[in-house]
Motif scaffolding. Structure first.
Motif, PDB file in Angstrom:
ATOM      1  N   THR A 128      35.849  61.231  43.834  1.00  0.00           N
ATOM      2  CA  THR A 128      35.480  60.209  42.855  1.00  0.00           C
ATOM      3  C   THR A 128      35.845  60.662  41.440  1.00  0.00           C
ATOM      4  O   THR A 128      36.275  61.796  41.219  1.00  0.00           O
ATOM      5  CB  THR A 128      33.976  59.933  42.918  1.00  0.00           C
ATOM      6  N   TRP A 183      33.492  54.279  43.323  1.00  0.00           N
ATOM      7  CA  TRP A 183      33.497  53.314  42.233  1.00  0.00           C
ATOM      8  C   TRP A 183      33.992  53.970  40.947  1.00  0.00           C
ATOM      9  O   TRP A 183      33.761  55.153  40.708  1.00  0.00           O
ATOM     10  CB  TRP A 183      32.088  52.771  41.994  1.00  0.00           C
ATOM     11  N   ASN A 223      31.025  53.013  35.149  1.00  0.00           N
ATOM     12  CA  ASN A 223      30.965  51.962  34.129  1.00  0.00           C
ATOM     13  C   ASN A 223      31.407  52.462  32.766  1.00  0.00           C
ATOM     14  O   ASN A 223      31.984  51.708  31.970  1.00  0.00           O
ATOM     15  CB  ASN A 223      29.537  51.403  34.049  1.00  0.00           C
ATOM     16  N   LYS A 257      35.125  51.896  32.096  1.00  0.00           N
ATOM     17  CA  LYS A 257      35.709  50.555  32.189  1.00  0.00           C
ATOM     18  C   LYS A 257      36.031  49.950  30.829  1.00  0.00           C
ATOM     19  O   LYS A 257      36.733  48.940  30.753  1.00  0.00           O
ATOM     20  CB  LYS A 257      34.764  49.634  32.964  1.00  0.00           C
ATOM     21  N   PHE A 276      39.772  52.559  45.335  1.00  0.00           N
ATOM     22  CA  PHE A 276      38.467  52.370  44.720  1.00  0.00           C
ATOM     23  C   PHE A 276      37.754  51.183  45.355  1.00  0.00           C
ATOM     24  O   PHE A 276      38.375  50.205  45.771  1.00  0.00           O
ATOM     25  CB  PHE A 276      38.608  52.137  43.215  1.00  0.00           C
ATOM     26  N   THR A 277      36.437  51.273  45.391  1.00  0.00           N
ATOM     27  CA  THR A 277      35.611  50.192  45.914  1.00  0.00           C
ATOM     28  C   THR A 277      35.365  49.179  44.811  1.00  0.00           C
ATOM     29  O   THR A 277      34.980  49.545  43.690  1.00  0.00           O
ATOM     30  CB  THR A 277      34.266  50.735  46.423  1.00  0.00           C
ATOM     31  N   SER A 278      35.617  47.912  45.108  1.00  0.00           N
ATOM     32  CA  SER A 278      35.425  46.867  44.109  1.00  0.00           C
ATOM     33  C   SER A 278      33.957  46.484  44.040  1.00  0.00           C
ATOM     34  O   SER A 278      33.161  46.787  44.920  1.00  0.00           O
ATOM     35  CB  SER A 278      36.271  45.642  44.461  1.00  0.00           C
ATOM     36  N   ALA A 306      28.817  49.225  41.063  1.00  0.00           N
ATOM     37  CA  ALA A 306      28.377  50.435  41.752  1.00  0.00           C
ATOM     38  C   ALA A 306      26.933  50.292  42.173  1.00  0.00           C
ATOM     39  O   ALA A 306      26.137  49.632  41.500  1.00  0.00           O
ATOM     40  CB  ALA A 306      28.541  51.644  40.837  1.00  0.00           C
TER      41      ALA A 306
END
Length: 708
Positions: free
Chosen positions: A200, A222, A225, A228, A239-241, A244
């Motif tokens: 990660t 993820w 944040n 971003k 990556f997981t959409s 999180a």
């Protein structure tokens, strides 16, 4: 008379460059060595490897401040070769730009200590990032992009609080991001794209980043944040959409009840007292039940772990059509080994180590026809603190051609090795220890290293002949083995090289196993090698193995930090990558990797292969117990000239050594016994087949007679 004074004054005024020079001697020496290491390129106008004054004569790309070299800008000149071994002498250098050339091999382990901008982008450097980078606290810009660096990043960023730009893009770095990245409190731009990073991005979450490129890797999870809202490039990952998940809920412990104060939260009993909902006897019963169940589970786990290695090794006695050793013979062997270990008197040495002679029965001859039965002899040392010969730096400089590139025969994580040719015709190997592993002021530590290593004596361990400790330099002098390393035989062979036969490969495995057994179970205290790999297995003219660097990493104070930086080589056990701690069990794992090299002819980690085959252990382990798959794994240079049953038993030993859990790996004494039994059965089968078929074997009939 006045004419003479004018002449003298003129010489003093007009010729300072050629008498004293404008450049610090250390800086001038470093650049002269660099020029020679770069193959004396003509495009470096003004440069010389023997004379000249870099600052006074304006060498190309050299910028000075006073007598100190402060900038070295040699970008895009088509340079080849290496950078030399004196870069650490450039203590005033602030900018080093060698980008966009044709430089290759590994970076020098010692770099300019106070540099602020370091640019090696656009070359062909490989290996890992030198550990000395971790001490360059003034570094602001590090660019290693567009090279062939590989392995894990390493925990080297903990002290680089001034670093603002980090570029590692377009390499083949693997593994998770280093936790030390979280210490980069000034970093604004980070370029990690086009590597093979996994895991990660959480370690980057709280950095003051403005630009981040992590595209085309193997990151998962993820995107934090915090990242971003910056300029981030993240394509080419998995990556997981979506948002999180929140952190797991935290349940505070119940408040402690003060017996002197009332609590409205506690239910009252009929007598006005307080109760916990269950009586004290109930609590005690629950606690006792938990303890009993835990004890039972722990008992069976410990029993399973303690029995598994022994049972796995003993299965060699029960499988296959070869006649196993009789049970009484096995018991007799074990009893002899035990008694020889317990009854042998410990030899007191002048060093802090105590060495016991190893049990002779475990060192039976490999093959009666080819190898003599040589017992391991431990020599008593002199009463002097160090029995090795002391050399002067002048002697070693003369013997190695001032440590010239032509005499460089090896480079490892702790130092470089040079061939030294002395006037009496004797050749020796000189290892120059890097200051990152042993600081120049640590002379007392070095003498303890020499004292300890000089006590190691085994036929399969390289012998320390001498040492040198002068002017902050620390060098070790070893016997010279001119046949190169096992790594060279397996991975650098050309069309004219004769490949190693199966017979020789098993001999090398057994010899190095005996060397590790000696370090682990004969030396007192035990010696963990920590850097066991095929490049450290040297071969003599009869292809007998000699393990080098024995005791070096074990006794040098900073060796663990240096070695941990190279855990992505494919030799390191899983627990070393996680904890950085080396043990005898991690040595056993590395030995298993070398056995895989002998079996397959492949490198432990090869970024040029398909991703599923890059890690040798990960690719080979599932196939070790499948006969058909095992046959396809064998080194093609053997051309099928190996006995299938011997190969299968060899693979069984490998499988034991490379187990993920350290406690399930066998000790080296059991590995030696398993390999000896493999050889004994092969010899027994060979003789039986020859008797039954008039000189031809019952199976593996296409194998030449010198094979098993």
């Amino acid at each position: 008379m006045w004419q003479l004074w004018v002449l003298v004054l003129s010489i003093c005024v007009w010729s300072p460059t050629y008498i004293n020079g404008d450049t610090k001697p250390a800086d001038a020496s470093a650049l002269k060595v660099m020029y020679s290491s770069l193959n004396s390129p003509s495009q470096l106008t003004g440069w010389s490897s023997s004379s000249g004054d870099p600052c006074g004569q304006s060498w190309k790309g050299v910028i000075c401040s006073g007598s100190a070299v402060t900038e070295l800008k040699l970008s895009g000149l088509g340079l080849t070769g290496s950078l030399g071994y004196l870069l650490s002498s450039l203590t005033s250098l602030m900018i080093l730009d060698m980008s966009n050339n044709n430089l290759g091999n590994q970076l020098p382990y010692e770099l300019p200590p106070n540099v602020q901008q370091l640019n090696f982008a656009g070359n062909q450097f490989n290996g890992g990032i030198p550990y000395s980078v971790s001490t360059m606290t003034s570094l602001q810009d590090l660019n290693l992009g567009h090279n062939q660096f590989q392995g894990q990043m390493g925990d080297i960023f903990g002290q680089l609080s001034n670093l603002t730009t980090l570029d590692l893009s377009f390499n083949t770095f693997t593994g998770n991001l280093s936790q030390s990245l979280s210490s980069l409190s000034s970093v604004a731009s980070m370029y990690l794209q086009n590597n093979q990073f996994t895991g990660t991005l959480n370690v980057l979450a709280n950095l003051p980043l403005q630009n981040l490129d992590v595209s085309n890797n193997h990151f998962t999870g993820w995107i934090p944040n915090q990242l971003k809202n910056i300029n981030i490039q993240s394509g080419g990952n998995t990556f997981t959409s979506g948002p999180a998940p929140p952190p797991p809920p935290y349940t505070p412990p119940p408040p402690k009840t003060n017996p002197k104060s009332g609590s409205s939260n506690s239910p009252s009993n009929s007598n006005g007292g307080k109760t916990s909902g269950i009586g004290a006897g109930g609590v005690a019963g629950i606690v006792i039940s938990i303890l009993v169940v835990g004890a039972i589970v722990a008992f069976f786990l410990m029993k399973k772990r303690s029995r598994r290695p022994a049972s796995d090794v003993e299965k060699f006695d029960n499988d296959g059509p070869f006649t196993p050793l009789a049970s009484n013979e096995v018991k007799e062997m074990k009893s002899i080994q035990t008694s020889s270990l317990t009854n042998t008197k410990t030899l007191e040495t002048s060093a802090s180590m105590k060495i016991r002679p190893p049990p002779s029965d475990r060192h039976k001859s490999f093959d009666e026809d080819e190898f003599s039965n040589k017992p391991v002899v431990v020599r008593k040392t002199n009463t002097a603190p160090v029995s090795a010969t002391m050399y002067s730096i002048a002697d070693l400089q003369m013997a190695t051609g001032s440590f010239s590139v032509e005499n460089l025969i090896g480079e490892g994580s702790i130092g470089r090795v040079y061939r030294a040719q002395f006037d009496n015709g004797k050749a020796l190997a000189v290892k120059k220890i890097d200051s990152s592993a042993l600081p120049s002021q640590a002379s007392e530590d070095f003498m303890e290293v020499v004292c300890n290593i000089s006590q190691l004596c085994h036929p399969n361990v390289t012998e320390l002949v001498g040492y040198c400790s002068e002017h902050g330099q620390h060098l070790l002098v070893y016997e010279f083995l001119g046949n190169g390393s096992l790594h060279d035989f397996l991975h650098l062979s050309d069309e004219f090289s004769k490949p190693l036969t199966w017979n020789t490969r098993v001999k090398i495995a057994l010899g190095t196993a005996r060397a590790l057994e000696y370090l682990h179970e004969v030396c007192s205290p035990s010696v963990v090698h920590k850097n066991f790999k095929s490049a450290n297995i040297l071969l003599d003219m009869e292809l007998n193995p000699h393990l080098s660097d024995c005791g070096l990493a074990n006794f040098i104070p900073n060796a663990d930090q240096v070695l941990n930086h190279y855990t992505g080589s494919g030799y390191s056990a899983p627990e070393v990558a996680m904890s950085g701690q080396y043990t005898m069990k991690s040595d056993v794992y590395s030995f298993g990797v070398v056995m895989l090299e002998l079996l397959t002819g492949r490198k432990p980690f090869d970024s040029l292969r398909p991703r599923s085959e890059q890690s040798l252990v990960r690719w080979a382990t599932p196939q070790l117990h499948d006969i058909d798959s095992l046959a396809k794994m064998v080194d093609p240079t053997l051309k099928g000239l190996y006995p299938a049953k011997s190969l299968s038993r060899f693979a069984d030993v490998v499988a034991l050594c490379v187990q993920m859990e350290p406690e399930f790996r066998p000790p080296m004494s059991e590995v030696v016994q398993a390999l000896v039994r493999l050889v004994q059965r092969a010899n027994m089968s060979k003789r039986t087949a020859a008797d039954d078929q008039g000189g031809r074997r019952a199976d593996d009939t296409d194998i030449p007679e010198q094979m098993f």
